[in-house]
Design a protein around this motif. Structure first.
Motif, PDB file in Angstrom:
ATOM      1  N   TRP A 152      74.623 104.722  68.555  1.00 46.26           N
ATOM      2  CA  TRP A 152      75.437 104.450  69.642  1.00 46.26           C
ATOM      3  C   TRP A 152      75.027 103.534  70.560  1.00 46.26           C
ATOM      4  N   PHE A 153      73.676 103.938  71.032  1.00 47.01           N
ATOM      5  CA  PHE A 153      73.084 103.134  72.146  1.00 47.01           C
ATOM      6  C   PHE A 153      72.455 101.827  71.389  1.00 47.01           C
ATOM      7  N   GLY A 154      72.796 101.415  70.129  1.00 49.50           N
ATOM      8  CA  GLY A 154      72.176 100.433  69.625  1.00 49.50           C
ATOM      9  C   GLY A 154      70.881 100.515  69.027  1.00 49.50           C
ATOM     10  N   ILE A 155      70.080 101.585  68.993  1.00 46.82           N
ATOM     11  CA  ILE A 155      68.728 101.948  68.753  1.00 46.82           C
ATOM     12  C   ILE A 155      68.608 102.286  67.051  1.00 46.82           C
ATOM     13  N   GLY A 156      67.630 101.860  66.530  1.00 44.45           N
ATOM     14  CA  GLY A 156      67.505 102.334  65.119  1.00 44.45           C
ATOM     15  C   GLY A 156      67.770 101.250  64.021  1.00 44.45           C
ATOM     16  N   ASP A 157      66.832 100.871  63.189  1.00 43.77           N
ATOM     17  CA  ASP A 157      66.660  99.969  62.168  1.00 43.77           C
ATOM     18  C   ASP A 157      66.795 100.642  60.815  1.00 43.77           C
ATOM     19  N   THR A 158      66.144 101.873  60.703  1.00 52.58           N
ATOM     20  CA  THR A 158      66.148 102.664  59.389  1.00 52.58           C
ATOM     21  C   THR A 158      66.187 104.115  59.848  1.00 52.58           C
ATOM     22  N   ILE A 159      66.742 104.879  59.006  1.00 50.02           N
ATOM     23  CA  ILE A 159      67.013 106.397  59.281  1.00 50.02           C
ATOM     24  C   ILE A 159      66.507 107.138  58.082  1.00 50.02           C
ATOM     25  N   ARG A 160      66.049 108.435  58.576  1.00 49.01           N
ATOM     26  CA  ARG A 160      65.897 109.330  57.450  1.00 49.01           C
ATOM     27  C   ARG A 160      66.367 110.867  58.207  1.00 49.01           C
ATOM     28  N   VAL A 161      67.219 111.370  57.349  1.00 47.70           N
ATOM     29  CA  VAL A 161      67.893 112.857  57.588  1.00 47.70           C
ATOM     30  C   VAL A 161      66.781 113.931  57.150  1.00 47.70           C
ATOM     31  N   SER A 162      66.191 114.398  57.960  1.00 49.87           N
ATOM     32  CA  SER A 162      64.994 115.590  57.537  1.00 49.87           C
ATOM     33  C   SER A 162      65.653 116.875  57.206  1.00 49.87           C
ATOM     34  N   LEU A 163      66.025 117.355  56.077  1.00 50.64           N
ATOM     35  CA  LEU A 163      66.901 118.651  55.622  1.00 50.64           C
ATOM     36  C   LEU A 163      65.708 119.475  54.710  1.00 50.64           C
ATOM     37  N   SER A 164      65.748 120.513  54.910  1.00 48.96           N
ATOM     38  CA  SER A 164      65.591 121.760  53.874  1.00 48.96           C
ATOM     39  C   SER A 164      66.409 121.822  52.720  1.00 48.96           C
ATOM     40  N   ALA A 165      66.537 120.494  52.066  1.00 49.45           N
ATOM     41  CA  ALA A 165      67.761 120.299  50.809  1.00 49.45           C
ATOM     42  C   ALA A 165      67.014 119.461  49.953  1.00 49.45           C
ATOM     43  N   GLU A 166      67.714 119.217  48.967  1.00 51.19           N
ATOM     44  CA  GLU A 166      67.306 118.081  48.087  1.00 51.19           C
ATOM     45  C   GLU A 166      67.217 116.660  48.664  1.00 51.19           C
ATOM     46  N   PRO A 167      66.440 115.730  48.232  1.00 52.29           N
ATOM     47  CA  PRO A 167      66.322 114.605  48.952  1.00 52.29           C
ATOM     48  C   PRO A 167      67.486 113.771  48.804  1.00 52.29           C
ATOM     49  N   GLU A 168      68.173 113.878  47.601  1.00 52.25           N
ATOM     50  CA  GLU A 168      69.505 113.104  47.461  1.00 52.25           C
ATOM     51  C   GLU A 168      70.618 113.938  48.446  1.00 52.25           C
ATOM     52  N   GLU A 169      70.341 114.711  48.914  1.00 55.34           N
ATOM     53  CA  GLU A 169      71.473 115.230  49.972  1.00 55.34           C
ATOM     54  C   GLU A 169      71.227 114.556  51.260  1.00 55.34           C
ATOM     55  N   GLU A 170      69.613 114.371  51.441  1.00 55.21           N
ATOM     56  CA  GLU A 170      69.428 113.517  52.724  1.00 55.21           C
ATOM     57  C   GLU A 170      70.225 112.194  52.634  1.00 55.21           C
TER      58      GLU A 170
END
Length: 371
Positions: free
Chosen positions: A231-249
């Motif tokens: 929302w602040f305009g910051i970020g060019d790539t993201i990773r959601v780190s979950l204790s779940a299967e990678p495809e869920e991330e």
């Protein structure tokens, strides 16, 4: 549909680098990443997991390379992958050299952790020779001892200083194809660190709330942290780190981007929480539609509402709409206009067919416009 001024996001300007054939930063789309959790030495299991992540839409996938067996298998894995791979390296600089030669598109390594300037120079030479980018990954849980002594605890200033120290080591060797992350499991700490770093550097930033938790809790934390920064305009790539299967991330990552109106992939479902007014079982219907529509990659919208209170209004804003009615007959909207009724029997199959047809129509129109 045009973007309203009150939801327009002015993205932070940054340099653009290439991770394999995927541009990161600049005016490139915000990319979604994940990380495998199979033993990398088991090439077949790792490739199978990468394939599932690719099907979910992953743009870039990180693979840990802790030992020689892993970097040996990495060559086969990189050849099989359809998206660029990031080799995750921590303290063993030779693993970085091996991974670069084996086909890594990017090395995740903190230059200050691998020893002497000569070792950093070797990694930089290998990265340049193989066209690898480098991702500097600062983490609140593994800050350098001197910074912890200086600041007393992990804090935004400590994370940023660590990042700048690592950046300088690369720049001293004339290397600028890097992106940076300053992750923490504390949402407020991570957001504050990224905000400070965004003002100090011009490189692409990789966002994440590290060790966020399980599927539900981790999704909430990641949506708050990553969403705030986007929302602040910051970020060019993201990773959601979950204790779940990678495809869920990957799926959660795209859901965050879709919710922000930044990037769309697949069907965005607008649905109500349901109540006693519902004309059909909204919860089960949405569950089945989410599962049945995972193969759709074309950006489009579908509203599923149980009654006529908000149903017509939401349907006017979506490509396809379904509103519950009486006596088991429900209204279907196409492009915001009432079109026909559908009964309970075969309703889900009917909506799936409509979505598939609309997706094909959109793709044909896109291809015609491109031609």
């Amino acid at each position: 549909m045009s973007v309203r001024p009150w939801r327009d996001i002015a993205r932070r300007p940054s340099r653009q680098i290439m991770v394999g054939n995927v541009p990161v930063g600049g005016d490139a789309p915000v990319t979604v990443q994940t990380m495998t959790n199979t033993p990398t030495s088991d090439a077949r299991a790792t490739i199978d997991q990468i394939r599932r992540c690719e099907e979910a839409g992953a743009d870039i996938i990180r693979v840990s390379c802790p030992d020689v067996e892993s970097t040996t298998a990495f060559r086969q894995i990189a050849r099989a992958a359809r998206v660029p791979l990031v080799a995750d390296i921590h303290f063993h600089y030779k693993r970085a050299l091996e991974a670069a030669d084996a086909g890594a598109a990017c090395l995740r390594i903190n230059p200050g952790n691998i020893g002497s300037s000569e070792r950093v120079a070797e990694v930089v030479r290998a990265a340049k020779a193989n066209g690898c980018a480098i991702r500097i990954g600062v983490n609140a849980g593994s800050l350098e001892k001197d910074l912890l002594e200086k600041y007393g605890e992990p804090c935004p200033e400590a994370l940023v200083e660590s990042a700048l120290d690592h950046i300088k080591l690369l720049q001293d060797h004339d290397f600028y194809e890097y992106k940076v992350a300053v992750k923490a499991s504390d949402v407020f700490l991570a957001v504050a660190a990224y905000q400070q770093l965004a003002e100090a550097v011009d490189c692409p930033l990789h966002l994440g709330i590290t060790e966020a938790g399980g599927l539900i809790g981790g999704t909430v934390k990641s949506a708050i942290g990553i969403g705030s920064l986007l929302w602040f305009g910051i970020g060019d790539t993201i990773r959601v780190s979950l204790s779940a299967e990678p495809e869920e991330e990957v799926r959660v990552g795209f859901e965050i981007l879709k919710a922000m109106g930044i990037r769309n992939r697949g069907v965005r479902i607008v649905s109500c929480p349901s109540c006693a007014r519902q004309g059909f079982d909204v919860i089960r219907t949405v569950e089945k539609l989410e599962e049945r529509l995972q193969h759709i990659r074309t950006p489009m919208s579908l509203s599923v509402l149980g009654c006529v209170v908000n149903g017509p209004g939401e349907a006017r804003e979506t490509d396809i709409g379904l509103t519950g009615g009486g006596a088991g007959k429900h209204m279907v909207y196409l492009s915001g206009v009432t079109d026909h009724h559908v009964s309970d029997e075969g309703m889900i199959d009917h909506i799936v067919r409509l979505v598939e047809a609309k997706a094909a129509e959109i793709e044909a129109a896109n291809q015609a416009q491109a031609a």
